[in-house]
Design a protein around this motif. Structure first.
Motif, mmCIF file in Angstrom:
data_model
loop_
_atom_site.group_PDB
_atom_site.id
_atom_site.type_symbol
_atom_site.label_atom_id
_atom_site.label_comp_id
_atom_site.label_asym_id
_atom_site.label_seq_id
_atom_site.Cartn_x
_atom_site.Cartn_y
_atom_site.Cartn_z
ATOM 1 N N ASP A 124 28.723 104.381 -13.972
ATOM 2 C CA ASP A 124 28.257 104.152 -12.602
ATOM 3 C C ASP A 124 28.038 102.659 -12.327
ATOM 4 O OD1 ASP A 124 28.457 106.858 -12.141
ATOM 5 O OD2 ASP A 124 26.306 107.252 -12.205
ATOM 6 N N THR A 125 26.826 102.263 -11.921
ATOM 7 C CA THR A 125 26.560 100.862 -11.554
ATOM 8 C C THR A 125 26.481 99.941 -12.772
ATOM 9 O OG1 THR A 125 24.187 101.362 -11.469
ATOM 10 C CG2 THR A 125 25.404 101.424 -9.395
ATOM 11 N N GLY A 126 26.665 100.492 -13.960
ATOM 12 C CA GLY A 126 26.780 99.639 -15.145
ATOM 13 C C GLY A 126 27.981 98.709 -15.046
ATOM 14 N N PHE A 127 28.861 98.968 -14.069
ATOM 15 C CA PHE A 127 29.998 98.074 -13.869
ATOM 16 C C PHE A 127 29.550 96.675 -13.453
ATOM 17 C CE2 PHE A 127 33.341 96.309 -11.009
ATOM 18 C CZ PHE A 127 34.317 96.117 -11.972
ATOM 19 N N ALA A 128 28.383 96.555 -12.819
ATOM 20 C CA ALA A 128 27.936 95.241 -12.333
ATOM 21 C C ALA A 128 27.807 94.213 -13.468
ATOM 22 C CB ALA A 128 26.638 95.378 -11.548
ATOM 23 N N ALA A 145 42.086 91.335 -27.024
ATOM 24 C CA ALA A 145 42.414 92.304 -25.976
ATOM 25 C C ALA A 145 41.120 92.750 -25.313
ATOM 26 C CB ALA A 145 43.151 93.510 -26.560
ATOM 27 N N ILE A 146 41.222 93.156 -24.052
ATOM 28 C CA ILE A 146 40.057 93.633 -23.304
ATOM 29 C C ILE A 146 40.380 95.023 -22.755
ATOM 30 C CG2 ILE A 146 38.511 93.223 -21.356
ATOM 31 C CD1 ILE A 146 39.149 90.249 -21.582
ATOM 32 N N HIS A 147 39.479 95.965 -23.008
ATOM 33 C CA HIS A 147 39.668 97.334 -22.541
ATOM 34 C C HIS A 147 38.454 97.734 -21.709
ATOM 35 C CE1 HIS A 147 42.914 97.717 -25.555
ATOM 36 N NE2 HIS A 147 42.085 97.036 -26.345
ATOM 37 N N LEU A 148 38.688 98.231 -20.502
ATOM 38 C CA LEU A 148 37.616 98.671 -19.624
ATOM 39 C C LEU A 148 37.751 100.166 -19.330
ATOM 40 C CD1 LEU A 148 35.270 98.401 -17.585
ATOM 41 C CD2 LEU A 148 36.958 97.594 -15.902
ATOM 42 N N TYR A 149 36.672 100.910 -19.583
ATOM 43 C CA TYR A 149 36.589 102.324 -19.243
ATOM 44 C C TYR A 149 35.408 102.484 -18.283
ATOM 45 C CZ TYR A 149 39.284 102.510 -23.571
ATOM 46 O OH TYR A 149 40.219 102.289 -24.558
ATOM 47 N N TRP A 150 35.685 103.029 -17.109
ATOM 48 C CA TRP A 150 34.617 103.217 -16.111
ATOM 49 C C TRP A 150 34.427 104.716 -15.919
ATOM 50 C CZ3 TRP A 150 34.515 100.085 -10.877
ATOM 51 C CH2 TRP A 150 33.257 100.239 -10.286
ATOM 52 N N GLY A 219 24.792 101.032 -18.108
ATOM 53 C CA GLY A 219 24.602 102.086 -17.128
ATOM 54 C C GLY A 219 23.236 102.711 -17.257
ATOM 55 N N PRO A 220 23.054 103.923 -16.725
ATOM 56 C CA PRO A 220 21.773 104.622 -16.835
ATOM 57 C C PRO A 220 21.419 104.896 -18.295
ATOM 58 C CG PRO A 220 23.183 105.662 -15.189
ATOM 59 C CD PRO A 220 24.028 104.694 -15.923
ATOM 60 N N GLU A 221 20.132 104.883 -18.580
ATOM 61 C CA GLU A 221 19.660 105.000 -19.961
ATOM 62 C C GLU A 221 20.166 106.260 -20.651
ATOM 63 O OE1 GLU A 221 15.444 104.707 -22.464
ATOM 64 O OE2 GLU A 221 15.426 104.815 -20.274
ATOM 65 N N GLY A 244 23.279 97.637 -22.222
ATOM 66 C CA GLY A 244 22.544 97.129 -21.071
ATOM 67 C C GLY A 244 22.210 98.290 -20.151
ATOM 68 N N LEU A 245 20.951 98.383 -19.760
ATOM 69 C CA LEU A 245 20.506 99.493 -18.901
ATOM 70 C C LEU A 245 20.432 99.047 -17.460
ATOM 71 C CD1 LEU A 245 17.629 100.943 -21.136
ATOM 72 C CD2 LEU A 245 20.074 101.521 -21.124
ATOM 73 N N VAL A 246 20.930 99.895 -16.569
ATOM 74 C CA VAL A 246 20.944 99.593 -15.140
ATOM 75 C C VAL A 246 20.247 100.727 -14.390
ATOM 76 C CG1 VAL A 246 22.402 99.179 -13.136
ATOM 77 C CG2 VAL A 246 23.085 98.307 -15.363
#
Length: 246
Positions: A124-128, A145-150, A219-221, A244-246
């Motif tokens: 979710d908003t952990g993307f910020a 390399a960079i890998h992003l999973y949303w 993202g959320p805890e 990191g918690l958001v």
């Protein structure tokens, strides 16, 4: 001067002007603040700041932009009816208004000296904060390399999918994929936990080199704790799994 750790960054109290408030989705807004040319916020990618509107409205939000542009700060604000700060941003905030900024805070930062591939999982908003980390990593041009999973609670929770696709199109060493759980990632237990673990297991099986990389989770805890437990269970050391918690 170059900052190597959070201890190298002083706590700052500054004022910024609202450059723009843009809709990212029905429930998300991009708050763009601009600092004065003579006084910019120093921060490390992944950190957050406290924003204050007037005397009574405040929020702690991750900085969603790269520290390579200290003058322009981006924040992703979730619509939360009844939350005074959120209501003001969505319904009243206008360009030119003054926002007080305090910070930075937080230790969810990029391990810049690591030569390993980077695996980012945003819930979710952990993307910020992860967006800030990725943009900083790209500016350094050191990662193999960079890998992003949303992973989103719903389709609306993946509120900037075009950014991930643009990075993947522009960079040979960047991959992006998104997934939707169909349940609120702020409350994960029971069957939901089983489903989330299965989704994360699919990511692991589709990324054979993941165990050799650095993992960043935000993202959320409830979601982050499950993911952290899963990756540490693979034998990854705590020194290569960052949360990191958001």
């Amino acid at each position: 001067p170059v900052a190597g750790s959070v201890q190298d960054i002083p706590f700052q109290q500054l004022s910024a002007k609202v450059k723009a408030v843009e809709s990212l989705s029905h429930n998300m807004a991009l708050l763009h603040l601009q600092m004065p040319r003579s006084c910019r916020l120093r921060f490390l990618a992944g950190q957050y700041a406290t924003l204050q509107l007037g005397k009574s409205l405040s929020a702690d939000l991750p900085i969603a932009s790269c520290p390579c542009d200290e003058r322009n700060l981006h924040f992703h604000v979730r619509r939360m009816p009844g939350n005074l700060f959120s209501d003001y941003v969505f319904n009243q905030l206008e360009s030119g208004e003054i926002v007080d900024v305090e910070g930075p805070q937080g230790e969810f930062i990029l391990q810049e000296k690591s030569p390993r591939s980077l695996y980012f999982i945003a819930f979710d908003t952990g993307f910020a904060p992860i967006k800030s980390l990725i943009e900083h990593a790209m500016s350094l041009d050191k990662a193999e390399a960079i890998h992003l999973y949303w992973i989103g609670s719903d389709e609306d929770s993946i509120y900037m999918p075009n950014m991930g696709r643009a990075w993947a199109d522009a960079l040979d060493n960047f991959t992006f994929s998104s997934r939707v759980t169909g349940f609120d990632l702020r409350a994960v237990s029971g069957k939901r936990e089983e489903n989330l673990r299965a989704m994360l297991q699919e990511i692991i099986e589709g990324a054979p080199n993941l165990r050799a990389g650095d993992i960043y989770l935000a993202g959320p805890e409830s979601a982050v704790e499950i993911a952290e437990d899963l990756f540490l269970g693979l034998g990854l050391p705590k020194s290569r799994v960052f949360t990191g918690l958001v």
